[in-house]
Design a protein around this motif. Sequence first.
Motif, PDB file in Angstrom:
ATOM      1  N   GLU A   4      14.377  10.987 -22.160  1.00 15.45           N
ATOM      2  CA  GLU A   4      14.182  11.055 -20.715  1.00 15.45           C
ATOM      3  C   GLU A   4      12.910  10.312 -20.316  1.00 15.45           C
ATOM      4  N   GLN A   5      12.969   9.651 -19.155  1.00 17.35           N
ATOM      5  CA  GLN A   5      11.837   8.878 -18.686  1.00 17.35           C
ATOM      6  C   GLN A   5      10.896   9.752 -17.857  1.00 17.35           C
ATOM      7  N   ASP A   6       9.613   9.429 -17.933  1.00 13.16           N
ATOM      8  CA  ASP A   6       8.640  10.127 -17.108  1.00 13.16           C
ATOM      9  C   ASP A   6       8.883   9.826 -15.638  1.00 13.16           C
ATOM     10  N   ALA A   7       8.592  10.798 -14.783  1.00 12.41           N
ATOM     11  CA  ALA A   7       8.704  10.571 -13.344  1.00 12.41           C
ATOM     12  C   ALA A   7       7.656   9.542 -12.924  1.00 12.41           C
ATOM     13  N   PRO A   8       7.969   8.716 -11.934  1.00 15.38           N
ATOM     14  CA  PRO A   8       7.001   7.711 -11.488  1.00 15.38           C
ATOM     15  C   PRO A   8       5.766   8.362 -10.893  1.00 15.38           C
ATOM     16  N   ARG A   9       4.627   7.735 -11.088  1.00 16.51           N
ATOM     17  CA  ARG A   9       3.367   8.220 -10.547  1.00 16.51           C
ATOM     18  C   ARG A   9       3.254   7.783  -9.096  1.00 16.51           C
ATOM     19  N   VAL A  10       2.809   8.669  -8.224  1.00 17.55           N
ATOM     20  CA  VAL A  10       2.631   8.347  -6.809  1.00 17.55           C
ATOM     21  C   VAL A  10       1.189   7.931  -6.556  1.00 17.55           C
ATOM     22  N   LYS A  11       1.024   6.768  -5.965  1.00 16.72           N
ATOM     23  CA  LYS A  11      -0.298   6.269  -5.564  1.00 16.72           C
ATOM     24  C   LYS A  11      -0.307   6.222  -4.040  1.00 16.72           C
ATOM     25  N   VAL A  12      -1.273   6.879  -3.409  1.00 17.04           N
ATOM     26  CA  VAL A  12      -1.318   6.975  -1.952  1.00 17.04           C
ATOM     27  C   VAL A  12      -2.448   6.114  -1.402  1.00 17.04           C
ATOM     28  N   ILE A  13      -2.114   5.313  -0.399  1.00 14.73           N
ATOM     29  CA  ILE A  13      -3.106   4.526   0.320  1.00 14.73           C
ATOM     30  C   ILE A  13      -3.254   5.168   1.694  1.00 14.73           C
TER      31      ILE A  13
ATOM     32  N   VAL B 120      -2.087  -0.876  12.565  1.00  9.16           N
ATOM     33  CA  VAL B 120      -1.362  -2.129  12.791  1.00  9.16           C
ATOM     34  C   VAL B 120      -1.977  -3.258  11.974  1.00  9.16           C
ATOM     35  N   GLU B 121      -3.287  -3.276  11.879  1.00  8.01           N
ATOM     36  CA  GLU B 121      -3.973  -4.290  11.070  1.00  8.01           C
ATOM     37  C   GLU B 121      -3.503  -4.215   9.619  1.00  8.01           C
ATOM     38  N   VAL B 122      -3.397  -3.015   9.082  1.00  9.83           N
ATOM     39  CA  VAL B 122      -2.976  -2.835   7.696  1.00  9.83           C
ATOM     40  C   VAL B 122      -1.513  -3.231   7.522  1.00  9.83           C
ATOM     41  N   LEU B 123      -0.648  -2.802   8.427  1.00 13.40           N
ATOM     42  CA  LEU B 123       0.772  -3.133   8.319  1.00 13.40           C
ATOM     43  C   LEU B 123       0.998  -4.639   8.353  1.00 13.40           C
TER      44      LEU B 123
ATOM     45  N   GLY C 167       6.962  -5.805   1.376  1.00 16.40           N
ATOM     46  CA  GLY C 167       6.352  -5.007   0.322  1.00 16.40           C
ATOM     47  C   GLY C 167       5.209  -5.654  -0.424  1.00 16.40           C
ATOM     48  N   ALA C 168       4.874  -6.903  -0.105  1.00 20.53           N
ATOM     49  CA  ALA C 168       3.803  -7.602  -0.809  1.00 20.53           C
ATOM     50  C   ALA C 168       2.747  -8.078   0.175  1.00 20.53           C
ATOM     51  N   ARG C 169       1.510  -8.193  -0.295  1.00 20.60           N
ATOM     52  CA  ARG C 169       0.446  -8.722   0.546  1.00 20.60           C
ATOM     53  C   ARG C 169       0.855 -10.111   1.019  1.00 20.60           C
ATOM     54  N   SER C 170       0.791 -10.326   2.311  1.00 21.79           N
ATOM     55  CA  SER C 170       1.225 -11.596   2.878  1.00 21.79           C
ATOM     56  C   SER C 170       0.233 -12.711   2.597  1.00 21.79           C
TER      57      SER C 170
ATOM     58  N   GLY D  11     -13.155   2.341   1.553  1.00 21.72           N
ATOM     59  CA  GLY D  11     -13.622   1.023   1.982  1.00 21.72           C
ATOM     60  C   GLY D  11     -12.703   0.411   3.009  1.00 21.72           C
ATOM     61  N   GLY D  12     -12.767  -0.913   3.140  1.00 22.58           N
ATOM     62  CA  GLY D  12     -11.963  -1.643   4.116  1.00 22.58           C
ATOM     63  C   GLY D  12     -10.672  -2.155   3.517  1.00 22.58           C
ATOM     64  N   ILE D  13     -10.028  -3.100   4.221  1.00 28.78           N
ATOM     65  CA  ILE D  13      -8.707  -3.557   3.799  1.00 28.78           C
ATOM     66  C   ILE D  13      -8.736  -4.349   2.501  1.00 28.78           C
ATOM     67  N   GLU D  14      -9.916  -4.725   2.045  1.00 25.69           N
ATOM     68  CA  GLU D  14      -9.995  -5.402   0.752  1.00 25.69           C
ATOM     69  C   GLU D  14      -9.568  -4.489  -0.396  1.00 25.69           C
ATOM     70  N   LEU D  15      -9.500  -3.179  -0.152  1.00 27.45           N
ATOM     71  CA  LEU D  15      -9.055  -2.234  -1.181  1.00 27.45           C
ATOM     72  C   LEU D  15      -7.536  -2.056  -1.195  1.00 27.45           C
ATOM     73  N   LEU D  16      -6.828  -2.685  -0.274  1.00 27.00           N
ATOM     74  CA  LEU D  16      -5.370  -2.538  -0.239  1.00 27.00           C
ATOM     75  C   LEU D  16      -4.740  -3.107  -1.505  1.00 27.00           C
ATOM     76  N   PRO D  17      -3.676  -2.465  -2.010  1.00 25.50           N
ATOM     77  CA  PRO D  17      -3.004  -2.972  -3.217  1.00 25.50           C
ATOM     78  C   PRO D  17      -2.152  -4.200  -2.889  1.00 25.50           C
ATOM     79  N   ASP D  18      -1.712  -4.878  -3.933  1.00 25.81           N
ATOM     80  CA  ASP D  18      -0.896  -6.084  -3.733  1.00 25.81           C
ATOM     81  C   ASP D  18       0.506  -5.748  -3.256  1.00 25.81           C
ATOM     82  N   ASN D  19       1.005  -4.552  -3.588  1.00 23.95           N
ATOM     83  CA  ASN D  19       2.378  -4.177  -3.235  1.00 23.95           C
ATOM     84  C   ASN D  19       2.439  -2.732  -2.756  1.00 23.95           C
ATOM     85  N   VAL D  20       3.387  -2.464  -1.862  1.00 23.28           N
ATOM     86  CA  VAL D  20       3.678  -1.093  -1.426  1.00 23.28           C
ATOM     87  C   VAL D  20       5.183  -0.874  -1.492  1.00 23.28           C
ATOM     88  N   ASP D  21       5.582   0.366  -1.746  1.00 23.35           N
ATOM     89  CA  ASP D  21       7.003   0.709  -1.864  1.00 23.35           C
ATOM     90  C   ASP D  21       7.528   1.477  -0.661  1.00 23.35           C
ATOM     91  N   GLY D  22       6.662   2.218   0.001  1.00 24.86           N
ATOM     92  CA  GLY D  22       7.095   3.021   1.137  1.00 24.86           C
ATOM     93  C   GLY D  22       5.976   3.183   2.149  1.00 24.86           C
TER      94      GLY D  22
END
Length: 250
Positions: A37-46, A80-83, A89-92, A114-125
């Motif tokens: 069985e596979q481990d459940a995916p880890r949730v990372k929250v921004i 809105v700035e972040v969106l 799903g990827a940094r534009s 911090g600011g938007i420089e801490l945003l990840p490269d990808n988001v899923d939801g």
Amino acid sequence: QVWGSIVVLDVFCGCGGNSIAFARLNNNGEKKENDNEQDAPRVKVIAVDNNLSRLKMAANNARIYGIDKEDIVFIHADAVEVLNCYNKGARSGNEDSSTRKDSANDTFAGFALGGIELLPDNVDGIFLSPPWGGMDYGNSGGKTGFDPVSSITVESTLEDGAVRNEENAKTTVTTNGGELLSISAKAVLKTSKQEGAIAYFLPRNTNGISMGQIAVASGIEGCFEMEQNVVNGKVKTVTAYFGQGVECLL
């Protein structure tokens, strides 16, 4: 598809209630019955909020609830700035670096802040829980119900890089609840791969027909689901789910 982690973007985190709830999913995993069985995916929250005081309250609340410091990152920015930093799903990559906040990255209550420089490269939801327009939201729309387009207004203050050092360097942008869904759909949904999901937290009297019209106008394909959130036998709120990847992510 095998998920190593799921990145959830909470762009109206406030004092952190929903962000903490997402992060606590990492503590609810059941033990595997066998090695296959596979481990459940880890949730990372921004967790995003435009009010630094609320953001620090959220970080402190996360500490109180014992959230791992790697599971939530706190971003001081407008929703809105972040969106607009994402496309499918990827940094534009087209955001102007001059619009980023000047404050250096820091930590508070043990969490990165911090600011938007801490945003990840990808988001899923994306989780949307915008202000509903004041205490009278329950009476909004009368018999036809709550309409996010006419009832939800989000004001974002964005920096204009061209006039950054002048008095009029900040521009206020107004976004209604329908436009908010449209921006989110462009940011995270990947129709061709059937990936991405949006959860929209709304009042219990939300007009379902209006939500369907908003989804169509936003270019969202397929069906959407409206879930009633019941407490002590009474419907308190509803959550609308959008995206062909909903079943994979929730």
